[in-house]
Design an enzyme around this catalytic site. Structure first.
Site, PDB file in Angstrom:
ATOM      1  N   ASP A   1       0.841  -1.185   0.000  1.00  0.00           N
ATOM      2  CA  ASP A   1       0.000   0.000   0.000  1.00  0.00           C
ATOM      3  C   ASP A   1       0.879   1.239   0.000  1.00  0.00           C
ATOM      4  O   ASP A   1       1.696   1.433   0.907  1.00  0.00           O
ATOM      5  CB  ASP A   1      -0.926   0.004   1.211  1.00  0.00           C
ATOM      6  CG  ASP A   1      -2.049   1.027   1.075  1.00  0.00           C
ATOM      7  OD1 ASP A   1      -2.527   1.227  -0.054  1.00  0.00           O
ATOM      8  OD2 ASP A   1      -2.448   1.608   2.091  1.00  0.00           O
TER       9      ASP A   1
ATOM     10  N   PHE B   1       1.416   5.626  -0.560  1.00  0.00           N
ATOM     11  CA  PHE B   1       0.958   6.857   0.107  1.00  0.00           C
ATOM     12  C   PHE B   1       1.231   7.984  -0.876  1.00  0.00           C
ATOM     13  O   PHE B   1       2.059   8.851  -0.646  1.00  0.00           O
ATOM     14  CB  PHE B   1       1.767   7.004   1.407  1.00  0.00           C
ATOM     15  CG  PHE B   1       1.335   8.106   2.338  1.00  0.00           C
ATOM     16  CD1 PHE B   1       0.013   8.279   2.700  1.00  0.00           C
ATOM     17  CD2 PHE B   1       2.287   8.948   2.902  1.00  0.00           C
ATOM     18  CE1 PHE B   1      -0.370   9.277   3.589  1.00  0.00           C
ATOM     19  CE2 PHE B   1       1.924   9.948   3.797  1.00  0.00           C
ATOM     20  CZ  PHE B   1       0.590  10.119   4.136  1.00  0.00           C
TER      21      PHE B   1
ATOM     22  N   HIS C   1      -3.659  14.142   0.317  1.00  0.00           N
ATOM     23  CA  HIS C   1      -3.924  13.282   1.477  1.00  0.00           C
ATOM     24  C   HIS C   1      -2.772  13.364   2.479  1.00  0.00           C
ATOM     25  O   HIS C   1      -2.995  13.486   3.691  1.00  0.00           O
ATOM     26  CB  HIS C   1      -4.126  11.843   1.020  1.00  0.00           C
ATOM     27  CG  HIS C   1      -4.313  10.871   2.143  1.00  0.00           C
ATOM     28  ND1 HIS C   1      -5.388  10.937   3.006  1.00  0.00           N
ATOM     29  CD2 HIS C   1      -3.562   9.808   2.552  1.00  0.00           C
ATOM     30  CE1 HIS C   1      -5.297   9.959   3.899  1.00  0.00           C
ATOM     31  NE2 HIS C   1      -4.201   9.264   3.639  1.00  0.00           N
TER      32      HIS C   1
ATOM     33  N   ARG D   1       0.428  16.668  12.899  1.00  0.00           N
ATOM     34  CA  ARG D   1       1.692  17.336  13.215  1.00  0.00           C
ATOM     35  C   ARG D   1       1.616  18.852  13.102  1.00  0.00           C
ATOM     36  O   ARG D   1       2.508  19.554  13.572  1.00  0.00           O
ATOM     37  CB  ARG D   1       2.815  16.825  12.299  1.00  0.00           C
ATOM     38  CG  ARG D   1       3.220  15.379  12.543  1.00  0.00           C
ATOM     39  CD  ARG D   1       4.452  15.001  11.739  1.00  0.00           C
ATOM     40  NE  ARG D   1       4.219  15.132  10.309  1.00  0.00           N
ATOM     41  CZ  ARG D   1       3.685  14.173   9.549  1.00  0.00           C
ATOM     42  NH1 ARG D   1       3.310  13.032  10.090  1.00  0.00           N
ATOM     43  NH2 ARG D   1       3.501  14.357   8.251  1.00  0.00           N
TER      44      ARG D   1
ATOM     45  N   GLU E   1      -9.185   4.394  -2.616  1.00  0.00           N
ATOM     46  CA  GLU E   1      -7.954   4.030  -3.310  1.00  0.00           C
ATOM     47  C   GLU E   1      -8.274   3.309  -4.617  1.00  0.00           C
ATOM     48  O   GLU E   1      -9.402   2.895  -4.862  1.00  0.00           O
ATOM     49  CB  GLU E   1      -7.071   3.107  -2.444  1.00  0.00           C
ATOM     50  CG  GLU E   1      -6.678   3.685  -1.100  1.00  0.00           C
ATOM     51  CD  GLU E   1      -5.521   2.930  -0.458  1.00  0.00           C
ATOM     52  OE1 GLU E   1      -4.711   2.327  -1.214  1.00  0.00           O
ATOM     53  OE2 GLU E   1      -5.420   2.937   0.775  1.00  0.00           O
TER      54      GLU E   1
ATOM     55  N   ASP F   1      -9.354   0.503   1.317  1.00  0.00           N
ATOM     56  CA  ASP F   1      -8.435  -0.020   2.328  1.00  0.00           C
ATOM     57  C   ASP F   1      -8.904   0.490   3.692  1.00  0.00           C
ATOM     58  O   ASP F   1      -8.401   1.482   4.211  1.00  0.00           O
ATOM     59  CB  ASP F   1      -7.008   0.430   2.027  1.00  0.00           C
ATOM     60  CG  ASP F   1      -5.993  -0.348   2.845  1.00  0.00           C
ATOM     61  OD1 ASP F   1      -6.302  -1.481   3.258  1.00  0.00           O
ATOM     62  OD2 ASP F   1      -4.893   0.172   3.069  1.00  0.00           O
TER      63      ASP F   1
ATOM     64  N   GLN G   1      -4.690   2.414  14.716  1.00  0.00           N
ATOM     65  CA  GLN G   1      -3.501   2.766  13.951  1.00  0.00           C
ATOM     66  C   GLN G   1      -2.683   3.858  14.643  1.00  0.00           C
ATOM     67  O   GLN G   1      -1.446   3.799  14.687  1.00  0.00           O
ATOM     68  CB  GLN G   1      -3.909   3.221  12.549  1.00  0.00           C
ATOM     69  CG  GLN G   1      -2.746   3.542  11.629  1.00  0.00           C
ATOM     70  CD  GLN G   1      -3.209   3.957  10.238  1.00  0.00           C
ATOM     71  OE1 GLN G   1      -4.367   3.783   9.885  1.00  0.00           O
ATOM     72  NE2 GLN G   1      -2.308   4.510   9.452  1.00  0.00           N
TER      73      GLN G   1
ATOM     74  N   LYS H   1      -4.973  -1.738   9.958  1.00  0.00           N
ATOM     75  CA  LYS H   1      -5.195  -1.856   8.524  1.00  0.00           C
ATOM     76  C   LYS H   1      -5.436  -3.294   8.068  1.00  0.00           C
ATOM     77  O   LYS H   1      -6.086  -3.509   7.037  1.00  0.00           O
ATOM     78  CB  LYS H   1      -3.971  -1.319   7.763  1.00  0.00           C
ATOM     79  CG  LYS H   1      -3.612   0.102   8.090  1.00  0.00           C
ATOM     80  CD  LYS H   1      -4.624   1.091   7.559  1.00  0.00           C
ATOM     81  CE  LYS H   1      -4.617   1.126   6.050  1.00  0.00           C
ATOM     82  NZ  LYS H   1      -5.578   2.131   5.528  1.00  0.00           N
TER      83      LYS H   1
ATOM     84  N   THR I   1      -9.504  -5.344   3.414  1.00  0.00           N
ATOM     85  CA  THR I   1      -9.326  -4.482   2.253  1.00  0.00           C
ATOM     86  C   THR I   1     -10.263  -5.007   1.173  1.00  0.00           C
ATOM     87  O   THR I   1     -10.263  -6.204   0.888  1.00  0.00           O
ATOM     88  CB  THR I   1      -7.871  -4.507   1.748  1.00  0.00           C
ATOM     89  OG1 THR I   1      -7.002  -4.031   2.783  1.00  0.00           O
ATOM     90  CG2 THR I   1      -7.692  -3.647   0.508  1.00  0.00           C
TER      91      THR I   1
ATOM     92  N   THR J   1      -4.728   6.569  -0.245  1.00  0.00           N
ATOM     93  CA  THR J   1      -5.941   7.382  -0.353  1.00  0.00           C
ATOM     94  C   THR J   1      -5.765   8.480  -1.395  1.00  0.00           C
ATOM     95  O   THR J   1      -4.758   9.192  -1.408  1.00  0.00           O
ATOM     96  CB  THR J   1      -6.268   8.002   1.003  1.00  0.00           C
ATOM     97  OG1 THR J   1      -6.430   6.966   1.962  1.00  0.00           O
ATOM     98  CG2 THR J   1      -7.547   8.820   0.937  1.00  0.00           C
TER      99      THR J   1
ATOM    100  N   GLU K   1     -10.155  12.883   6.979  1.00  0.00           N
ATOM    101  CA  GLU K   1     -10.016  14.230   6.429  1.00  0.00           C
ATOM    102  C   GLU K   1     -11.350  14.963   6.401  1.00  0.00           C
ATOM    103  O   GLU K   1     -11.427  16.145   6.746  1.00  0.00           O
ATOM    104  CB  GLU K   1      -9.445  14.139   5.011  1.00  0.00           C
ATOM    105  CG  GLU K   1      -8.059  13.519   4.951  1.00  0.00           C
ATOM    106  CD  GLU K   1      -7.721  13.038   3.552  1.00  0.00           C
ATOM    107  OE1 GLU K   1      -7.194  13.843   2.763  1.00  0.00           O
ATOM    108  OE2 GLU K   1      -7.998  11.863   3.243  1.00  0.00           O
TER     109      GLU K   1
END
Length: 422
Positions: A132, A134, A139, A148, A207, A239, A246, A259, A263, A356, A370
């Site tokens: 998977d 990213f 995203h 963060r 996804e 997914d 997580q 995760k 899926t 995503t 999100e």
């Protein structure tokens, strides 16, 4: 003259003669009717084992192959792009309104053309490994802002390489399969021990996934400009993610139980050849990728994506996001090339998830994380509202390319959340 099938295909169908996606179906069940390969055409599936047995696959690569008499597509995938093109050309020919071979053979039509609502689709490939990625900048930025803050939203390495983790192939299921709400640990509150129980932040992830064709030998990377020859096609993929599980487990090694519980993929694999008319330039990459990731042409595909939620107890589903495959920053071919640059050997049927796919606008975000900004906002679903998924909710993905008078679509990819086991 536009290619036209002798089979009537509705104008809004996802499966005209320009598409012909591949899948595996079962008809009737039992040992007398094992799963076998097919393509979708309108509201029908075309049984490829029957077409092969009738001698209509008469090209040099497929006439003597038993790839269409298998219970998955892996043997066909292994044959490579020349065989895929031969199959596509043959199928478009025999399904066209100008060709009599199938059109005028009533007994073969009865045997090979089956109404889609009378068959059961099964997983189209034997998936040995699942990775998977990213690869959506929007995203990545949203997740970084949530966890963060904007000062360090995207880690510097993200712009230099396609980030990924090794997923769980055994829990990949076909569209329509229920998903059991996972249990696991969550963040402790104060000085209490970690929470344990059903996930309180269950989410979807919009996804797509590339299906690997021919693999590569261990120790021999795939050149980025030849990577497309190692990708058979693409499926829709959800997914599912337990955000609370997580978040507690992911440092320092990344996702695990949050995760691996499930899926979901769509049953039909749309080939890169069918998607080629919808190819478009990928976003400009800054800084310029290292030479092994620098493509002669960096391209995505214009695939409109939509997510609907049918809340528990409701009859209607509601659109919660609209995105597009062309928002991906790292392309499918860059993902595959990077996967192999260390010598890792891919195999036919391996699945490479994009991560995503979020767009720049709020209404194009590809997850509830999100859309609800990690549960700080309510999302309207008709009479209901959601921050994360509740038991009984059904999530439905769809994907579509709009051509000149036809569509190339993926059908749907759906799953319903059922309560956690006691």
């Amino acid at each position: 003259m536009a290619l036209k099938s002798f089979i009537e295909v509705r104008p809004d169908s996802h499966f005209p003669i320009q598409n012909l996606p591949f899948g595996i179906f079962n008809h009737g069940g039992g040992a007398t009717s094992p799963p076998r390969p097919a393509v979708a055409i309108g509201d029908y599936v075309l049984d490829l084992s029957a077409i092969h047995s009738a001698g209509l696959f008469d090209g040099p690569l497929l006439s003597d192959s038993d790839c269409f008499h298998q219970s998955n597509l892996n043997k066909f995938l292994e044959l490579g792009r020349a065989a895929w093109k031969e199959a596509r050309a043959t199928l478009q020919k025999i399904l066209s309104s100008a060709d009599p071979a199938l059109q005028n053979n009533a007994s073969l039509r009865q045997k090979a053309l089956l109404p889609m609502d009378e068959v059961q689709m099964v997983l189209p490939i034997a998936i040995g490994d699942y990775t998977d990625f990213f690869s959506s900048m929007h995203h990545a930025k949203n997740c970084g802002n949530i966890f963060r803050g904007p000062e360090n939203a995207i880690n510097p390495n993200w712009f230099h390489l396609p980030i990924a983790y090794h997923g769980r192939a055994s829990s990949i299921v076909l569209s329509g399969t229920d998903i059991v709400r996972p249990r696991g640990q969550g963040h402790p509150t104060g000085h209490s021990p970690p929470y344990f129980g059903p996930s309180r932040k269950l989410d979807f992830e919009l996804e797509m996934a590339a299906v690997v064709g021919p693999g590569n030998e261990l120790g021999k990377p795939v050149d980025v400009n030849e990577a497309a020859d190692h990708i058979f096609g693409v499926v829709l993929m959800n997914d599912w993610s337990a955000r609370d599980i997580q978040a507690w487990e992911c440092l320092p090694l990344g996702p695990f139980l949050g995760k691996s519980f499930g899926t979901t993929i769509s049953p039909w694999i749309v080939t890169l050849d069918a998607l080629e008319p919808f190819a478009c330039d990928a976003p400009k990459q800054v800084p310029r990728p290292l030479p092994y990731l620098a493509e002669e042409r960096s391209k995505n595909y214009d695939i409109s994506l939509e997510v609907r939620i049918k809340p528990a107890g409701e009859e209607d589903s509601f659109i919660v996001t609209k995105s597009n495959f062309n928002h991906l920053y790292w392309t499918l071919t860059q993902q595959l090339a990077h996967h192999t640059i260390n010598g890792c050997n891919l195999r036919p049927g391996d699945l490479l998830g994009t991560g995503t796919i979020s767009g720049p606008e709020t209404e194009s975000y590809g997850s509830l994380l999100e859309l609800s900004w990690n549960g700080t906002k309510e999302l309207s679903c008709g009479k209901a509202s959601r921050k994360f998924l509740e038991d009984g909710d059904e999530v439905i993905f769809s994907g579509l390319c709009k051509g000149n008078g036809y569509n190339v679509g993926f059908g749907t990819c759906s799953g319903k959340i059922i309560p956690s086991l006691p």
